[in-house]
Enzyme design. Structure first.
Site, PDB file in Angstrom:
ATOM      1  N   SER A   1      38.957  30.533  26.493  1.00  0.00           N
ATOM      2  CA  SER A   1      40.382  30.503  26.833  1.00  0.00           C
ATOM      3  C   SER A   1      41.045  29.228  26.356  1.00  0.00           C
ATOM      4  O   SER A   1      42.264  29.179  26.215  1.00  0.00           O
ATOM      5  CB  SER A   1      40.547  30.558  28.360  1.00  0.00           C
ATOM      6  OG  SER A   1      39.902  31.669  28.896  1.00  0.00           O
TER       7      SER A   1
ATOM      8  N   GLU B   1      43.845  37.609  20.573  1.00  0.00           N
ATOM      9  CA  GLU B   1      44.259  36.497  19.712  1.00  0.00           C
ATOM     10  C   GLU B   1      43.099  36.208  18.757  1.00  0.00           C
ATOM     11  O   GLU B   1      41.969  35.962  19.206  1.00  0.00           O
ATOM     12  CB  GLU B   1      44.575  35.255  20.554  1.00  0.00           C
ATOM     13  CG  GLU B   1      45.801  35.457  21.439  1.00  0.00           C
ATOM     14  CD  GLU B   1      46.128  34.235  22.287  1.00  0.00           C
ATOM     15  OE1 GLU B   1      47.308  33.849  22.323  1.00  0.00           O
ATOM     16  OE2 GLU B   1      45.223  33.671  22.936  1.00  0.00           O
TER      17      GLU B   1
ATOM     18  N   HIS C   1      40.008  36.089  21.233  1.00  0.00           N
ATOM     19  CA  HIS C   1      40.393  35.890  22.635  1.00  0.00           C
ATOM     20  C   HIS C   1      40.970  37.180  23.207  1.00  0.00           C
ATOM     21  O   HIS C   1      42.096  37.568  22.885  1.00  0.00           O
ATOM     22  CB  HIS C   1      41.407  34.731  22.739  1.00  0.00           C
ATOM     23  CG  HIS C   1      41.721  34.366  24.145  1.00  0.00           C
ATOM     24  ND1 HIS C   1      42.970  33.965  24.566  1.00  0.00           N
ATOM     25  CD2 HIS C   1      40.943  34.341  25.258  1.00  0.00           C
ATOM     26  CE1 HIS C   1      42.937  33.717  25.859  1.00  0.00           C
ATOM     27  NE2 HIS C   1      41.725  33.939  26.303  1.00  0.00           N
TER      28      HIS C   1
HETATM   29  N1  CAA Z   1      39.083  50.317  33.556  1.00  0.00           N
HETATM   30  C1  CAA Z   1      39.673  51.533  33.553  1.00  0.00           C
HETATM   31  N2  CAA Z   1      40.762  51.813  34.277  1.00  0.00           N
HETATM   32  C2  CAA Z   1      41.269  50.835  35.037  1.00  0.00           C
HETATM   33  C3  CAA Z   1      40.706  49.539  35.098  1.00  0.00           C
HETATM   34  C4  CAA Z   1      39.573  49.295  34.307  1.00  0.00           C
HETATM   35  N3  CAA Z   1      38.969  48.093  34.263  1.00  0.00           N
HETATM   36  N4  CAA Z   1      41.447  48.776  35.939  1.00  0.00           N
HETATM   37  C5  CAA Z   1      42.436  49.548  36.409  1.00  0.00           C
HETATM   38  N5  CAA Z   1      42.335  50.787  35.866  1.00  0.00           N
HETATM   39  C6  CAA Z   1      43.209  51.929  36.089  1.00  0.00           C
HETATM   40  C7  CAA Z   1      43.460  52.193  37.563  1.00  0.00           C
HETATM   41  O1  CAA Z   1      42.462  53.013  38.111  1.00  0.00           O
HETATM   42  C8  CAA Z   1      44.792  52.875  37.552  1.00  0.00           C
HETATM   43  O2  CAA Z   1      44.624  54.239  37.251  1.00  0.00           O
HETATM   44  P1  CAA Z   1      45.620  55.344  37.871  1.00  0.00           P
HETATM   45  O3  CAA Z   1      46.916  55.166  37.130  1.00  0.00           O
HETATM   46  O4  CAA Z   1      44.937  56.634  37.547  1.00  0.00           O
HETATM   47  O5  CAA Z   1      45.710  55.047  39.327  1.00  0.00           O
HETATM   48  C9  CAA Z   1      45.516  52.231  36.356  1.00  0.00           C
HETATM   49  O6  CAA Z   1      44.488  51.621  35.551  1.00  0.00           O
HETATM   50  C10 CAA Z   1      46.491  51.181  36.783  1.00  0.00           C
HETATM   51  O7  CAA Z   1      45.838  50.278  37.639  1.00  0.00           O
HETATM   52  P2  CAA Z   1      46.380  49.826  39.058  1.00  0.00           P
HETATM   53  O8  CAA Z   1      47.197  50.914  39.684  1.00  0.00           O
HETATM   54  O9  CAA Z   1      45.237  49.261  39.836  1.00  0.00           O
HETATM   55  O10 CAA Z   1      47.290  48.577  38.791  1.00  0.00           O
HETATM   56  P3  CAA Z   1      48.421  48.241  37.740  1.00  0.00           P
HETATM   57  O11 CAA Z   1      49.338  49.370  37.466  1.00  0.00           O
HETATM   58  O12 CAA Z   1      48.973  46.969  38.257  1.00  0.00           O
HETATM   59  O13 CAA Z   1      47.667  47.935  36.372  1.00  0.00           O
HETATM   60  C11 CAA Z   1      46.815  45.995  35.271  1.00  0.00           C
HETATM   61  C12 CAA Z   1      46.566  47.090  36.320  1.00  0.00           C
HETATM   62  C13 CAA Z   1      46.866  46.607  33.872  1.00  0.00           C
HETATM   63  C14 CAA Z   1      45.612  45.066  35.380  1.00  0.00           C
HETATM   64  C15 CAA Z   1      48.173  45.265  35.550  1.00  0.00           C
HETATM   65  O14 CAA Z   1      48.221  44.863  36.886  1.00  0.00           O
HETATM   66  C16 CAA Z   1      48.358  44.041  34.681  1.00  0.00           C
HETATM   67  O15 CAA Z   1      48.721  44.140  33.516  1.00  0.00           O
HETATM   68  N6  CAA Z   1      48.125  42.848  35.282  1.00  0.00           N
HETATM   69  C17 CAA Z   1      48.277  41.583  34.560  1.00  0.00           C
HETATM   70  C18 CAA Z   1      47.006  41.307  33.818  1.00  0.00           C
HETATM   71  C19 CAA Z   1      47.119  40.063  32.999  1.00  0.00           C
HETATM   72  O16 CAA Z   1      48.115  39.362  32.955  1.00  0.00           O
HETATM   73  N7  CAA Z   1      46.011  39.763  32.316  1.00  0.00           N
HETATM   74  C20 CAA Z   1      45.900  38.565  31.504  1.00  0.00           C
HETATM   75  C21 CAA Z   1      45.165  37.517  32.306  1.00  0.00           C
HETATM   76  S1  CAA Z   1      45.067  35.995  31.430  1.00  0.00           S
HETATM   77  C22 CAA Z   1      43.787  36.236  30.378  1.00  0.00           C
HETATM   78  O17 CAA Z   1      43.129  37.228  30.357  1.00  0.00           O
HETATM   79  C23 CAA Z   1      43.508  35.111  29.422  1.00  0.00           C
HETATM   80  C24 CAA Z   1      42.698  33.985  29.872  1.00  0.00           C
HETATM   81  O18 CAA Z   1      42.113  33.326  28.992  1.00  0.00           O
HETATM   82  C25 CAA Z   1      42.574  33.560  31.279  1.00  0.00           C
HETATM   83  P1  NAD Z   2      32.387  35.180  34.425  1.00  0.00           P
HETATM   84  O1  NAD Z   2      32.034  34.067  35.320  1.00  0.00           O
HETATM   85  O2  NAD Z   2      32.886  36.458  34.990  1.00  0.00           O
HETATM   86  O3  NAD Z   2      31.150  35.551  33.485  1.00  0.00           O
HETATM   87  C1  NAD Z   2      30.418  34.628  32.745  1.00  0.00           C
HETATM   88  C2  NAD Z   2      29.020  35.213  32.561  1.00  0.00           C
HETATM   89  O4  NAD Z   2      28.319  34.437  31.594  1.00  0.00           O
HETATM   90  C3  NAD Z   2      28.199  35.213  33.858  1.00  0.00           C
HETATM   91  O5  NAD Z   2      27.769  36.523  34.123  1.00  0.00           O
HETATM   92  C4  NAD Z   2      27.033  34.280  33.541  1.00  0.00           C
HETATM   93  O6  NAD Z   2      25.810  34.702  34.111  1.00  0.00           O
HETATM   94  C5  NAD Z   2      26.983  34.372  32.022  1.00  0.00           C
HETATM   95  N1  NAD Z   2      26.347  33.206  31.407  1.00  0.00           N
HETATM   96  C6  NAD Z   2      26.569  31.906  31.691  1.00  0.00           C
HETATM   97  N2  NAD Z   2      25.772  31.136  30.913  1.00  0.00           N
HETATM   98  C7  NAD Z   2      25.082  31.986  30.134  1.00  0.00           C
HETATM   99  C8  NAD Z   2      24.099  31.794  29.127  1.00  0.00           C
HETATM  100  N3  NAD Z   2      23.686  30.556  28.789  1.00  0.00           N
HETATM  101  N4  NAD Z   2      23.595  32.897  28.515  1.00  0.00           N
HETATM  102  C9  NAD Z   2      24.013  34.138  28.833  1.00  0.00           C
HETATM  103  N5  NAD Z   2      24.927  34.371  29.801  1.00  0.00           N
HETATM  104  C10 NAD Z   2      25.453  33.307  30.423  1.00  0.00           C
HETATM  105  O7  NAD Z   2      33.436  34.566  33.393  1.00  0.00           O
HETATM  106  P2  NAD Z   2      34.544  35.332  32.509  1.00  0.00           P
HETATM  107  O8  NAD Z   2      35.795  35.412  33.283  1.00  0.00           O
HETATM  108  O9  NAD Z   2      33.938  36.570  31.949  1.00  0.00           O
HETATM  109  O10 NAD Z   2      34.788  34.247  31.364  1.00  0.00           O
HETATM  110  C11 NAD Z   2      33.918  34.159  30.249  1.00  0.00           C
HETATM  111  C12 NAD Z   2      34.645  33.489  29.111  1.00  0.00           C
HETATM  112  O11 NAD Z   2      35.817  34.247  28.766  1.00  0.00           O
HETATM  113  C13 NAD Z   2      35.126  32.068  29.413  1.00  0.00           C
HETATM  114  O12 NAD Z   2      35.045  31.309  28.240  1.00  0.00           O
HETATM  115  C14 NAD Z   2      36.592  32.301  29.811  1.00  0.00           C
HETATM  116  O13 NAD Z   2      37.398  31.172  29.609  1.00  0.00           O
HETATM  117  C15 NAD Z   2      36.969  33.418  28.856  1.00  0.00           C
HETATM  118  N6  NAD Z   2      38.107  34.257  29.292  1.00  0.00           N
HETATM  119  C16 NAD Z   2      38.255  34.577  30.610  1.00  0.00           C
HETATM  120  C17 NAD Z   2      39.319  35.388  30.986  1.00  0.00           C
HETATM  121  C18 NAD Z   2      39.534  35.783  32.415  1.00  0.00           C
HETATM  122  O14 NAD Z   2      40.624  36.280  32.741  1.00  0.00           O
HETATM  123  N7  NAD Z   2      38.574  35.638  33.300  1.00  0.00           N
HETATM  124  C19 NAD Z   2      40.216  35.884  30.020  1.00  0.00           C
HETATM  125  C20 NAD Z   2      40.011  35.542  28.662  1.00  0.00           C
HETATM  126  C21 NAD Z   2      38.947  34.705  28.314  1.00  0.00           C
END
Ligand code: CAA
Ligand code: NAD
Length: 292
Positions: free
Chosen positions: A118, A151, A139
Site C-alpha cells: 500500500s 494501480e 496494487h
Molecule cells: N465476494 C463476493 N461477494 C461479496 C463479497 C465478496 N468478498 N463481499 C460482499 N459481497 C456481496 C454481498 O454478498 C452483497 O451481495 P447481495 O447484493 O446479493 O446482497 C454485495 O456484494 C454487496 O455487499 P454488501 O451489501 O455487504 O455491501 P455494499 O453494498 O456496501 O458493498 C462493498 C460492499 C463493495 C465492499 C462497498 O461497501 C464498498 O465499496 N466499500 C468501500 C471499499 C473500499 O473503499 N475499498 C478500498 C479500501 S483501501 C484499499 O484497499 C487500499 C489500501 O492499500 C489500504
Molecule cells: P493480512 O494481515 O490480512 O494478511 C497478511 C498475510 O501474510 C497473513 O496471512 C500472514 O500470515 C502472511 N504472511 C506474513 N509474512 C509472511 C511470509 N513471510 N510468508 C508468507 N506469508 C506471510 O494483510 P492484508 O490486508 O492482506 O495486507 C497484505 C498486503 O496488502 C500489505 O502489504 C498491505 O499493505 C497490502 N494491501 C492491503 C489492503 C487492505 O485493505 N487490507 C489493500 C491493498 C493493499
C-alpha cells in the site's frame, strides 16, 4: 511474456482475493503462507466468496473447476515455475525484502515479481533482488473480488515490456488498471489515508461519535462506507504500518498516526479481522461502536 502460472505470497485479506480472481480468470494459482492454518482461513474466505458469485450466476464455470486451479503451500520451492509472483504479506519493508531476495534464487529468472504494498517503495524492495527490471507494483483494492481498480506501479528500473505485461495481466483479471509511479501511497492511498486519519483526529477532538462521523460521510458524500467502517475493513494494523511508511517519507502531520490508532493496534484490536476495532464485531451483522 505469456503468463500461465501465478504465485501469490500471503493468504490474508488481500492474498486470498488476488488468488481468487486469478483462478477465476483461468490461471493456475499457488499461494504461499507461513502456516497451514492461515491457508485454511484464506481458502474458507475464497469458498464463501465463490459461493456468492455462483449463487448470483456470475461465475462462468462451476466453483469446483475454479477451486481446482488453486493450491496452497507452505514451502517457497513450490513457486519455482510461476510466471508472475504477486506478494501480499505484512506491510513491513524488511520482511518483504527478505522474502523477495530468497525467492529470487528459487524462481525462474524470466518471472515477473509484483508487490501489492500500500505504501512501501517498490524500488527499495526490487533492489533486494537481481531482477529490479522485472519488478512492478500491482496494487489491488479490498475486497479484491469486487473492487475494479488495480494501480500498476512503475519504478525507475522497470523494463517497458515487463510493465506492459503486468498491465495486461491486471486487465485479464477483469480489473481496470491505472498507470502510476513509485511514490508512497501511489494515487489512491496518497488521498485516502489522510482522509481516514483526519476522521480519527476529528473523533479525538470530539467533533462527533464514531457512527455519526460514519453516517455523515456516507449520507453526506455518498461514500459506500464511513471512514471508521472502512478503517476496520482495511485493518488497523495495516493502516498503522502505512502511516509509518508515509510519515517517514513526507514528514507531514496529515500522514502521521493519531494516538488512538496506535493504541488500538497496541491493544491487538485490528478491526474486522480480529473481531474488534473502532466497532466490536461480536455480532458481525450488528457492529457496536466503541467509546474511546
Ligand atoms: N465476494 C463476493 N461477494 C461479496 C463479497 C465478496 N468478498 N463481499 C460482499 N459481497 C456481496 C454481498 O454478498 C452483497 O451481495 P447481495 O447484493 O446479493 O446482497 C454485495 O456484494 C454487496 O455487499 P454488501 O451489501 O455487504 O455491501 P455494499 O453494498 O456496501 O458493498 C462493498 C460492499 C463493495 C465492499 C462497498 O461497501 C464498498 O465499496 N466499500 C468501500 C471499499 C473500499 O473503499 N475499498 C478500498 C479500501 S483501501 C484499499 O484497499 C487500499 C489500501 O492499500 C489500504
Ligand atoms: P493480512 O494481515 O490480512 O494478511 C497478511 C498475510 O501474510 C497473513 O496471512 C500472514 O500470515 C502472511 N504472511 C506474513 N509474512 C509472511 C511470509 N513471510 N510468508 C508468507 N506469508 C506471510 O494483510 P492484508 O490486508 O492482506 O495486507 C497484505 C498486503 O496488502 C500489505 O502489504 C498491505 O499493505 C497490502 N494491501 C492491503 C489492503 C487492505 O485493505 N487490507 C489493500 C491493498 C493493499
Amino acid at each position: 511474456m505469456q503468463i500461465k502460472k501465478v504465485g501469490v505470497l500471503g493468504c490474508g485479506l488481500m492474498g486470498s482475493g488476488i488468488a481468487q480472481v486469478s483462478a477465476v480468470a483461468g490461471y493456475d494459482v499457488t499461494v504461499l503462507e507461513q502456516e497451514q492454518k492461515f491457508l485454511d482461513k484464506g481458502f474458507a474466505g475464497i469458498d464463501k466468496s465463490l459461493a456468492k458469485f455462483a449463487e448470483k450466476g456470475t461465475l462462468k464455470e462451476p466453483v469446483e473447476k475454479v477451486r481446482g486451479r488453486l493450491k496452497g503451500v507452505t514451502t517457497p520451492q513450490a513457486l519455482a515455475d510461476c510466471d508472475i509472483i504477486v506478494e501480499a504479506i505484512i506491510e513491513n519493508v524488511e520482511v518483504k525484502k527478505k522474502m523477495f531476495s530468497e525467492l529470487d534464487t528459487l524462481i525462474k529468472k524470466e518471472a515477473i515479481f509484483a508487490s501489492n504494498t500500500s505504501s512501501i517503495s517498490i524500488t527499495e524492495v526490487a533492489a533486494s533482488t537481481r531482477r529490479p527490471d522485472r519488478f512492478v507494483g500491482l496494487h489491488f483494492f479490498n475486497p479484491v473480488p469486487l473492487m475494479k481498480l488495480v494501480e500498476v506501479v512503475r519504478t525507475i528500473a522497470t523494463a517497458d515490456d515487463v510493465y506492459e505485461s503486468a498491465y495486461a495481466f491486471a486487465k485479464k483479471l477483469g480489473k481496470v488498471p491505472v498507470r502510476t509511479s513509485d511514490k508512497p501511497g501511489f494515487i489512491v492511498n496518497r488521498l485516502l489515508v489522510p482522509y481516514m486519519l483526519d476522521a480519527i483526529r476529528a473523533y479525538e477532538e470530539g467533533v462527533g461519535s464514531i457512527p455519526d462521523i460514519d453516517n455523515a460521510m456516507k449520507l453526506g458524500c455518498g461514500y459506500p462506507m464511513g471512514p471508521f467502517t472502512l478503517l476496520d475493513f482495511v485493518g488497523l494494523d495495516t493502516t498503522y504500518y502505512i502511516t509509518q511508511v508515509m510519515f517517514e517519507e513526507f514528514r507531514e502531520r496529515r500522514f502521521a498516526s493519531p494516538p488512538l490508532l496506535k493504541r488500538l493496534v497496541m491493544a491487538g484490536w485490528y478491526g474486522r479481522k480480529s473481531g474488534k476495532g473502532f466497532y466490536d464485531y461480536a455480532d458481525p451483522n450488528n457492529p457496536v461502536p466503541g467509546k474511546y
